[in-house]
Each structure stands twice: as structure tokens, then as C-alpha cells.
Design a protein around this motif. Structure first.
Motif, short mmCIF file in Angstrom:
data_model
loop_
_atom_site.label_atom_id
_atom_site.label_comp_id
_atom_site.label_asym_id
_atom_site.label_seq_id
_atom_site.Cartn_x
_atom_site.Cartn_y
_atom_site.Cartn_z
N GLU A 1 -57.08 -20.68 3.64
CA GLU A 1 -57.62 -21.75 2.79
C GLU A 1 -58.88 -21.30 2.08
N LYS A 2 -59.73 -20.53 2.81
CA LYS A 2 -60.95 -20.03 2.20
C LYS A 2 -60.62 -19.06 1.07
N GLN A 3 -59.67 -18.15 1.39
CA GLN A 3 -59.26 -17.21 0.34
C GLN A 3 -58.65 -17.96 -0.84
N ASP A 4 -57.88 -18.98 -0.51
CA ASP A 4 -57.28 -19.77 -1.58
C ASP A 4 -58.36 -20.48 -2.40
N SER A 5 -59.37 -21.02 -1.63
CA SER A 5 -60.47 -21.69 -2.32
C SER A 5 -61.24 -20.71 -3.18
N GLU A 6 -61.50 -19.52 -2.58
CA GLU A 6 -62.23 -18.50 -3.35
C GLU A 6 -61.44 -18.08 -4.58
N GLN B 1 -59.18 -19.92 -6.03
CA GLN B 1 -59.20 -21.04 -6.95
C GLN B 1 -60.52 -21.12 -7.70
N LEU B 2 -61.60 -20.86 -6.91
CA LEU B 2 -62.92 -20.87 -7.54
C LEU B 2 -63.04 -19.76 -8.56
N LYS B 3 -62.51 -18.60 -8.19
CA LYS B 3 -62.55 -17.46 -9.12
C LYS B 3 -61.76 -17.77 -10.37
N GLU C 1 -61.13 -20.75 -11.44
CA GLU C 1 -61.88 -21.76 -12.21
C GLU C 1 -63.03 -21.12 -12.98
#
Length: 614
Positions: A449-454, A456-458, A460
Motif C-alpha cells: 500500500e505504501k509503495q502504491d501510495s508512493e 500514486q504520489l509520484k 500525481e
């Protein structure tokens, strides 16, 4: 019938009850010889040897050769135990118990019965258990405890429900018949006698079947039925020679003779002939048989009754005296039979008024009665002692079994606790393993999830950067367009001024040198194109910054002048582009400095260059 005749009939029935316990056997001498020959075969197995020895022991027991019977039974037990054949060992100990009850060896009855039960339990064979329970029934029969006899007989029958054995079943049903016969329970007597007969037929043991037919005759009250079953017993002896014991046949003959004497009138000469025949036949069969005094004495007593009824008193006396002599020849007299014989003699001489002899035999009756009483007292004392010892041992066994049961329950509970503890530990381990695995999976999921968030953030951020780049590009494009528009506007404005100037000259009638004008415009257009490129390269915020510095006081003409100055054009070039005098350019510069709030000493060109590079 005289009292001796009645007592003799009762004696015969009691004696039958004793002999009906015998096991399967063939002709005594002939069968014992064949069994002995079979034992001597070189390849006989241990199991076969144990079985043959048991059959020999039964033959000797029926012949009342208890010494040989005991020897063969012990040999059978030894052979069976050496081969771990606990079923045959059980049968051997049951045989030993049967012999000991016949010889009244009360002290060792309990231990022998327990041995039979022990080996039966060890064998795990229901038929062996039934045999052991039959041994217990024999034990309690010897102790005159009819209730326990019935109890163990029923336990034996329950075992046979698992593994039927008609021979043992016949023995057990006969024992139940004997108990209920003593209780005068006629329905049960008939039922158990019938069940014993049916099982003996299934077992094809003709000696046992002969005894069961005799039992059926005793259970009946109709003379025809009594004679019917006794005749069946006699017929077996004739149909299967050697397979029905002489003792069994002799007992059937005694009962037939007694029945003819009891149920037929003196006038029925055919019945009398039959009665005398069977009494004589019983004596003849057992003539050379040892320990047969009771049966021979009974047959002589019946013959005496027939002789007395026919008035042959001398012959009647002779038969009674012969019976007396036979009983005296017995090593250990059977006092009940001896009392009957002496009482019959006393009564006979009393009727003949020979009071001296009558008194003599009456005295012997009293003596034998006292001996019988003493013997019964001694036997009763032994039985009570054995019964007490048996009860004590039973209580000890019961206590031991209860302790063993409690120990098993305790072990079971400990086992359950251990299993529960093991299951608890296993559950805890599984729970810990599950939690650990869940924790690892949760951590992995969080990482994903963190990697996915990162990511996703990247994405974005990249999207924002892209949008920002697009915005900047659009702004640059807009600014470029503004610059181009401004440059074009400057050029257009110059053209308009030029045309306006030409128009004014034409209006005034002044001469216009179009050739010169076009040449100058071509030169100016070339310069303007260069200026146009420079204007497009001006800092995007130049006009915004300069207008902000002047607080939006600059006119479009001022802005054009500032652009020309920023592009480092001199006054002459600016004047030509703007179609004004050089003086007007200098004045416009002065006004712009004022609008920008510059001091007198500040250089406008330097200010514009610094502003455009900021």
C-alpha cells in the motif's frame, strides 16, 4: 410302590443330574484307545493334542476314573499354555473344576474357577468366556448357591450371542434346567430342557443329547411323554454305537424301568416285563465298570419291587441283599443310597415279622443317617468356608477392579488433560503462527500500500509537473504570442504612421518620392524583422514588471519605447521606427523615467537591462 421305590426313583433323577454334566465322548474303551493312538501320531499339532487330551479327560471323568481324568486335564492345560492357546487352557481348567466338584475338592475350587476365567479373558474368545462362566456356575452349584449359578449361566449365554457354540449352550441350558427343577418352576424347567435339547442336536453330541432327552422326560408329567423321550435316549445308544456313554444309557434304562413300575398297574404284564428288562439291562451294561455301585444298587432295588409285587419275597430279599452287598463294596459309600437300601431291608423284614433283622438294619439306617449327617455337616462347613473365602476373594477382586477402574479413569482424565494441553499448545502455536503470518501479510500489504501510495504520489507529482509544464508551455506560448502580437502591432503601427504621413503629404500637394519611401521601408522592414526577433526574446515578465514599476502609468507608446531601449536601439533608430524626431525620443525617455520613479542620475537603459534580466 414302597418308600424305597419312591426314594430310588428320586435317587435316579438326582444321579442323572450329576451325570448330565459330562462333555462329548465316544465309547469308553474303544474311543479312549483311538484317542490315545491319535495322540501318539508324530505330526499332531499342539492345538490338536490339547483337544484330544480334554476328550480323554472327559471319558475318564464319566468313568469316574478321576485320577486319570485329572492327569489328562492337566496335560491339556500344559500343552495349551505352552502354545499360548488360552481357549483350550480355559476348557482344561473347566474340566479340572468339574472333576473337583465330583470329588468334593472344595479348597481348590475357587482358584481353579478363577484360572479358567483368567485364561478366558486373556483369549478374548466369547466361547472361552462362556466356558469360564460355566465353570463359575459349577463352582456355585457345589456351594449350593443357586442364584449365582443362574447369574453366571446368563453371563455365559450373553457371551454366546457374540459367538454361538451349541455345545456350551446346551451345557448352560441344562444347568439352568437343573436349578429351576429344584425350584419347582415347571414352565422354566420345560423351556430350559427344550433349549438344551435343541443345542445338543445342533452340536451333534449324541451322549449330551441322550442326557437332554432324559431331562425332557423328567420335565414331563404325562407317562406317554416320559416314555417317549426315554425311548429316544435309548435309541441314540443303538443308532450311534460308541458315541453314547454306557453310564448315560444305564441311567436311561433305570428311568425307563422306574417309569414302568410307577405308571403301569401290576396287571400289565407287558409293562412289568419291560421294567424288568431295563433294570436288568442297566446292570448288564455296567457289569464291568468301576464306581457304578449306585446305579447297580438302584437297578436291584427296582427288581426287588417287581419281585415283591409279584409275591416272590425270597427273590425280593435276594435283590435287596445284593444291593446292600454292592454298596458295602464301595470304597466310600454313597450314604443316601446306603440309607435307602438298609431302610428297604428293615421295612422288608418288618413286614415279614423278622424283627431282629429289621432292628439290625434299622440300626444301620440310623448309623448311616448319622454318618450322612456328619458328612453333610462337614461338607457344609467346608462349603461355608469356601464360600466365605470365595466372597472375600470376590470382594478383593471387586476392590481391585474398582481401583483399576478408578486408575483407568484417572489415567483417562490425565490423558484427556494431556491431550487438552497439547491441543491448547497446538492452538496457541497455530494462533501465534497465524498472527505472525497475518502480521507479515499485513506488513507486506502495508508495504505494498505504501509503495502504491508512493507510486500514486509520484504519478500525481508527475501529473502535476506535466500539468505545470503544460501550463508553463501555454503561458510561454501565450507570452510569445503576446510578443509577436506586440511586434506585429509595432510594425503595423509604423506602417499606419507611414501611410498616414504619405496621405498627409498627398493632401498637402507636396511631392512624394515613392521610390525613396519604398527603399527606406525595405531597409526599415529588415531592421524591424531583426527587432521583432529580439522583442520575442524579451523576458516573459518584462512588460509586466516595468508596468508594475510604473504603477501602470505607461502608455502603449511608452512601452514600445521601453522595448526598443531594452533592445539597445539608439535614438536615431527609435526615431525612424516611430517616425518622430530624435528630440521627441529624448523627451519620451525623460517622461518614462519620471513614471518609473527613477532619479535624475539613474540611467533608464541600465534599469531596463537589469529589469529584463531579473
Amino acid at each position: 410302590m414302597s418308600s424305597f421305590g419312591y426314594m430310588r426313583s428320586t435317587l435316579c433323577l438326582c444321579f442323572i443330574c450329576c451325570l448330565l454334566l459330562s462333555r462329548f465322548l465316544f465309547a469308553q474303551s474303544r474311543l479312549s484307545d483311538s484317542l490315545q493312538s491319535a495322540l501318539e501320531r508324530p505330526h499332531v499339532t499342539g492345538k490338536e493334542k490339547a483337544e484330544l487330551l480334554i476328550r480323554l479327560a472327559e471319558i475318564y471323568r464319566v468313568d469316574k476314573n478321576f485320577k486319570l481324568a485329572t492327569e489328562k486335564a492337566r496335560q491339556s492345560a500344559t500343552v495349551a499354555l505352552s502354545h499360548k492357546n488360552y481357549t483350550e487352557a480355559t476348557k482344561a481348567y473347566t474340566m479340572l473344576l468339574n472333576i473337583k466338584t465330583s470329588t468334593q475338592q472344595f479348597k481348590t475350587l475357587k482358584s481353579t474357577a478363577d484360572s479358567a476365567l483368567f485364561f478366558a479373558e486373556k483369549s478374548g474368545n466369547p466361547a472361552a468366556m462362556a466356558s469360564a462362566y460355566y465353570a463359575q456356575a459349577l463352582l456355585y452349584k457345589a456351594l449350593d448357591n443357586a442364584d449365582d449359578v443362574v447369574k453366571y449361566c446368563n453371563l455365559g449365554l450373553k457371551q454366546l450371542e457374540k459367538s454361538p457354540d451349541p455345545y456350551i449352550a446346551a451345557k448352560i441350558y441344562y444347568r439352568l434346567y437343573a436349578v429351576h427343577s429344584a425350584w419347582n418352576d415347571q414352565p422354566k424347567v420345560n423351556e430350559y430342557a427344550r433349549m438344551a435339547t435343541e443345542n445338543a442336536l445342533k452340536a451333534k453330541d449324541y451322549n449330551l443329547l441322550s442326557n437332554c432327552y432324559t431331562a425332557m422326560s423328567v420335565a414331563k408329567s404325562n407317562p406317554d411323554s416320559i416314555l417317549l423321550y426315554l425311548k429316544k435316549s435309548e435309541l441314540l445308544y443303538q443308532q450311534y454305537p460308541g458315541q453314547v456313554a454306557d453310564y448315560t444309557y444305564a441311567i436311561a434304562c433305570i428311568n425307563l424301568s422306574s417309569a414302568y413300575l410307577k405308571y403301569f398297574p401290576p396287571t400289565d404284564l407287558l409293562a412289568e416285563k419291560q421294567g424288568i428288562y431295563y433294570a436288568t439291562q442297566a446292570r448288564a451294561v455296567l457289569k464291568n465298570t468301576e464306581n457304578s455301585q449306585e446305579v447297580i444298587a438302584s437297578s436291584l432295588g427296582i427288581l426287588s419291587e417287581y419281585a415283591k409285587r409279584d409275591g416272590h419275597l425270597a427273590q425280593a430279599e435276594s435283590y435287596l441283599l445284593a444291593a446292600y452287598k454292592v454298596m458295602q463294596g464301595q470304597q466310600t459309600p454313597y450314604y443316601h443310597t446306603m440309607i435307602n437300601v438298609t431302610q428297604a431291608l428293615a421295612d422288608f423284614y418288618g413286614q415279614q415279622q423278622d424283627y431282629k433283622k429289621a432292628a439290625h438294619f434299622q440300626k444301620e439306617v440310623n448309623q448311616y443317617s448319622q454318618k450322612n449327617f456328619n458328612q453333610e455337616q462337614a461338607t457344609t462347613a467346608q462349603k461355608l468356608e469356601i464360600q466365605y473365602e470365595t466372597e472375600r476373594k470376590n470382594n478383593e477382586v471387586r476392590i481391585l477392579k474398582e481401583k483399576e477402574k478408578n486408575r483407568r479413569i484417572q489415567n483417562y482424565l490425565y490423558g484427556c488433560i494431556a491431550i487438552a494441553s497439547l491441543l491448547g499448545l497446538l492452538f496457541m502455536f497455530r494462533s501465534y503462527h497465524f498472527k505472525l503470518r497475518y502480521s507479515l501479510q499485513r506488513e507486506k500489504q502495508l508495504q505494498l500500500e505504501k509503495q502504491d501510495s508512493e507510486l500514486q504520489l509520484k504519478l500525481e507529482q508527475e501529473e502535476q509537473a506535466r500539468l505545470k509544464a503544460e501550463q508553463l508551455l501555454l503561458a510561454a506560448q501565450q507570452e510569445q504570442l503576446k510578443k509577436e502580437a506586440m511586434a506585429n502591432a509595432l510594425q503595423l503601427d509604423h506602417k499606419n504612421q507611414m501611410l498616414h504621413s504619405i496621405k498627409n503629404k498627398l493632401s498637402d500637394g507636396a511631392p512624394v518620392n515613392m521610390h525613396k519611401i519604398l527603399k527606406e521601408e525595405m531597409i526599415l522592414d529588415s531592421d524591424f524583422e531583426q527587432a521583432k526577433l529580439q522583442i520575442q526574446q524579451v523576458h516573459p515578465d518584462f512588460f509586466h514588471l516595468i508596468n508594475g514599476q510604473a504603477q501602470k502609468k505607461l502608455s502603449p507608446l511608452d512601452l514600445k519605447l521601453c522595448a526598443y531601449l531594452y533592445l539597445k536601439m539608439d535614438t536615431r533608430q527609435i526615431a525612424q521606427l516611430m517616425h518622430i524626431e530624435a528630440k521627441s525620443v529624448r523627451m519620451s525617455r525623460y517622461r518614462i523615467k519620471q513614471k518609473l520613479g527613477l532619479e535624475k542620475q539613474d540611467d533608464l537603459n541600465t534599469f531596463l537591462q537589469r529589469l529584463g534580466n531579473s
